[in-house]
Design an enzyme around this catalytic site. Sequence first.
Site, PDB file in Angstrom:
ATOM      1  N   HIS A  97      36.538  43.176  30.290  1.00  0.00           N
ATOM      2  CA  HIS A  97      37.818  42.783  30.903  1.00  0.00           C
ATOM      3  C   HIS A  97      37.989  41.261  30.842  1.00  0.00           C
ATOM      4  O   HIS A  97      39.040  40.760  30.430  1.00  0.00           O
ATOM      5  CB  HIS A  97      37.846  43.278  32.355  1.00  0.00           C
ATOM      6  CG  HIS A  97      39.093  42.929  33.104  1.00  0.00           C
ATOM      7  ND1 HIS A  97      40.031  43.869  33.476  1.00  0.00           N
ATOM      8  CD2 HIS A  97      39.566  41.741  33.556  1.00  0.00           C
ATOM      9  CE1 HIS A  97      41.016  43.282  34.121  1.00  0.00           C
ATOM     10  NE2 HIS A  97      40.756  41.973  34.187  1.00  0.00           N
ATOM     11  N   GLU A  98      36.943  40.538  31.230  1.00  0.00           N
ATOM     12  CA  GLU A  98      37.022  39.083  31.230  1.00  0.00           C
ATOM     13  C   GLU A  98      37.050  38.521  29.809  1.00  0.00           C
ATOM     14  O   GLU A  98      37.719  37.523  29.536  1.00  0.00           O
ATOM     15  CB  GLU A  98      35.845  38.482  32.015  1.00  0.00           C
ATOM     16  CG  GLU A  98      35.775  38.898  33.465  1.00  0.00           C
ATOM     17  CD  GLU A  98      37.026  38.553  34.244  1.00  0.00           C
ATOM     18  OE1 GLU A  98      37.721  37.586  33.862  1.00  0.00           O
ATOM     19  OE2 GLU A  98      37.326  39.247  35.233  1.00  0.00           O
ATOM     20  N   HIS A 119      40.488  38.406  28.508  1.00  0.00           N
ATOM     21  CA  HIS A 119      41.185  37.221  29.011  1.00  0.00           C
ATOM     22  C   HIS A 119      40.807  35.991  28.186  1.00  0.00           C
ATOM     23  O   HIS A 119      41.674  35.241  27.738  1.00  0.00           O
ATOM     24  CB  HIS A 119      40.787  36.946  30.468  1.00  0.00           C
ATOM     25  CG  HIS A 119      41.415  37.854  31.471  1.00  0.00           C
ATOM     26  ND1 HIS A 119      42.774  38.081  31.544  1.00  0.00           N
ATOM     27  CD2 HIS A 119      40.859  38.567  32.491  1.00  0.00           C
ATOM     28  CE1 HIS A 119      43.025  38.898  32.559  1.00  0.00           C
ATOM     29  NE2 HIS A 119      41.882  39.216  33.137  1.00  0.00           N
ATOM     30  N   ASP A 151      46.166  40.357  33.510  1.00  0.00           N
ATOM     31  CA  ASP A 151      45.951  41.535  34.344  1.00  0.00           C
ATOM     32  C   ASP A 151      47.204  42.394  34.416  1.00  0.00           C
ATOM     33  O   ASP A 151      48.333  41.900  34.407  1.00  0.00           O
ATOM     34  CB  ASP A 151      45.540  41.121  35.755  1.00  0.00           C
ATOM     35  CG  ASP A 151      44.138  40.545  35.806  1.00  0.00           C
ATOM     36  OD1 ASP A 151      43.273  41.068  35.079  1.00  0.00           O
ATOM     37  OD2 ASP A 151      43.913  39.588  36.559  1.00  0.00           O
TER      38      ASP A 151
END
Length: 887
Positions: A164-165, A168, A175
């Site tokens: 998830h990170e 980014h 998000d």
Amino acid sequence: MTLRDNASPVCSLKFVTLLVALSPALLFLGAGVQLQNNGYDGLLIAINPQTSEDQNLIPNIKEMITEASFYLFNATKRRLFFRSIKILIPATWNANNYSKVKQESYEKANVIVTNWYGAHGGDPYTLQYRGCGKEGKYIHFTPDFLLNDDLIAGYGSRGRVFVHEWAHLRWGVFDEYNNEKPVYINGQNQIKATRCSSEITGMFVCEKGLCPQENCIISKLFQEGCTFLYNSTQNATASIMFMQSLSSVVEFCNASTHNQEAPNLQNQMCSLRSTWDVISESADFNNSVAMNGTELPPPPTFSLVQAGEKVVCLVLDVSSKMAEAGRLLRLQQAAEFYLMQIVEIHTFVGIVSFNSKGEIRAQLHQVNNDDDRKLLVSYLPATVSAEAETSICSGLKKGFEVVEKLNGKAYGSVMILVTSGDDGHISNCLLTVLSSGSTIHTIALGSSAAQNLEELSHLTGGLKFFVPDKSNSNSMIDAFSRISSGTGDIFRQHIQLESMGENVKPHHQLKSTVTVDNSVGNDTAFLVTWQTSGPPEIVLFDPNGRKYNTNNFIINKALRMARLWIPGTAKPGLWTYTLNNTHHSLQALKVTVISCASRSDVPPATVEAFVQGGSTRFPHPMMIFANVRKGFYPILNATVTATIEPETGDPVTLKLFDDGAGNIQMNAPRKSMGRKEEEQKWGFSRISSGGSFSVLGVPAGPHPDVFPPSKIIDLEAVKVEEEVTLSWTAPGEDFDQGRANSYEIRISKSLQNIQNDFNNAILVNTSKLNPQQAGAKETFTFSPKLFINGHEHQPDGMTQESHRIYVAIRAMDKNSLKSAVSNIAQASLLIPHNSAPVFARDYVILKGVLTAMGLMGIICLIIVVTHCILNRKKRRQKNRMERNYYE
């Protein structure tokens, strides 16, 4: 010049512009991360030296990345995985046969592991500031997140969180949840939970238990305490950017599953595009293909490296070019200040000079006290040679020779290269530099400096600076002050509080104040420099009125500098200094103030300045950023200015904004640092050199207006009674500078219509709307009924009544140059009472929650606990933002 505002903190930045042809645009972040044959190599994870040593931390990091590699491989449809990772062990930990660092440092890390000062807990987050599809700066984990297995139930497995990170950081997606707006009204007049994909199921609950959807509405507003709980068992496979903790989630939302109506950051920042759409257009996907077969990639390999002794070598140009424009004197002043005040205790320092040949002036000498510092200062070059030729490679060769005498290699060492000479042979030693394991910081003096000098910084991950030939420029000292050990230990590093320089007329004075706030004060030093004749008359008052004059300063007449060290902790508050030019000629007078953290347990306020890339070509803009924080908390409402010093001409001062034309909302810490009453009164002052950048192809003389207003990215719409109120931050006439001429607002009842055909959407009358100065908050209220009547044709051919409007805006300047269309805001025209969707399996879900919580018998307690876990699963709030100020 430092701007001051009694109502808010004050930060100042010093930037340098280099308008000469340099190397191609540099990779801005993660130059060490390379994608080869579907695998990422060179990912650097660094542990902060303030982090306590724990034998489980490194194994848990390895386990996280290994799991993440396979999860990422499947999520990217057999395309990408992690191959090799470096973990930087702090020097504060015990040695354990770790490899020695080369050019790795904490400041260059893609992932940092550090405590979250002053906060309870610590969500993982990624520092993003450049917009959709752009790389972030770093991923942040706390030791608690990596060591406390109890958190896995809330966040999901660490490997899933890392992916998830990574999305980014690497691909610039955002998000897909929004804790501020967990529910919304869709275009069919239905209450929906903010999520992606819409296939994720759940139920509404109120503060005291289960409730029908209509009970979540009071006076056309959502009732506080109403929320939407997601089923623990799901069939939906997306999305990783929404809730990676759900076991069924294994992919990103794509065009078919993306929820364009959800009021989340992904839709706002990426113009309603799905995360997979953004990711699939990245360079990583353009430069790779999916792997054939069914085999999984090999697990990642890890190498552990640890910093040893701090080693620095000054490599200083003494060619005849250094005699021009007072360059040698300014170098001597800056180097003396660096050696006496900046370089950290126990550092080994050597000095080399060069013209066409290199010469060792001082072998490595460890700094343990002031006598060691003074000895090193005595080895600084006092004169220049008659030879104009420079050989930077010869100087570096001697520098490597000096540092290699300590441990046989230059690994982990730092070179500070200062030169004004032109050298067309730097390419001859680029391979040697790259393999040396040394980091090279370059300082170019004047326009004659070698045009490819910055390649040395780029290859080794060093900083690059440019110093113009202006007597009142303090850029040389600013550059030396910016260079730190790179360990990430802000408690041991000096922080620059002031940088002032002016040409003062005879018998006139330079007078100003500098703030020493409570977070700093140890090892505080004031430096005054001048260019000709004797010292000025110096008068300095501390906040209590104690007076220091010229006699209290240590005067170095040969180097034309005066230095005052404040013993103990400097008094917090405003310090006032006055420099009187007592001579009969113009004097360039300059003041520098530095200090260190006042306490070992409270991090000082810091500012980090940087630019987007190393160069750009006219008319493309150069983005300037500043990260203002205390520990890992943003400092809000700071006044931040950037001073750009061009090669020729006067400096340009720009105000950086924390909103509007460039406000990048981040999934970062939300809480801002509170300030004591006296801190609010004084504010605080910081200076940070942002290095150099180049703008190529700038036409000579006046040029036509080619700069439109910048894109509005924070448009919001709120329905109040029969009207809709819009709010946004004003852009400027040219990007975010000045004042735009007019606004164009259009609305539609169709999301696709306004997204794909803005020019044909319904135009709102804005004749009475006059744009304000860039950075100001704009509001505009209108009645949608005056513009929308009846049905509007839908893109799919259906003519369904919509209870929602979509709004977008763009700005125009006086020459009719238009900004890009803003983000799309939406507002419900009718709050439904009984038309919300009905969710099945409510009883089954509640039963599952009861079982998971250990058969607790009180429903309201179950709801509270479950809501807490869900907040963990979501991990971050939209407005968990670490403010970045930029132009």
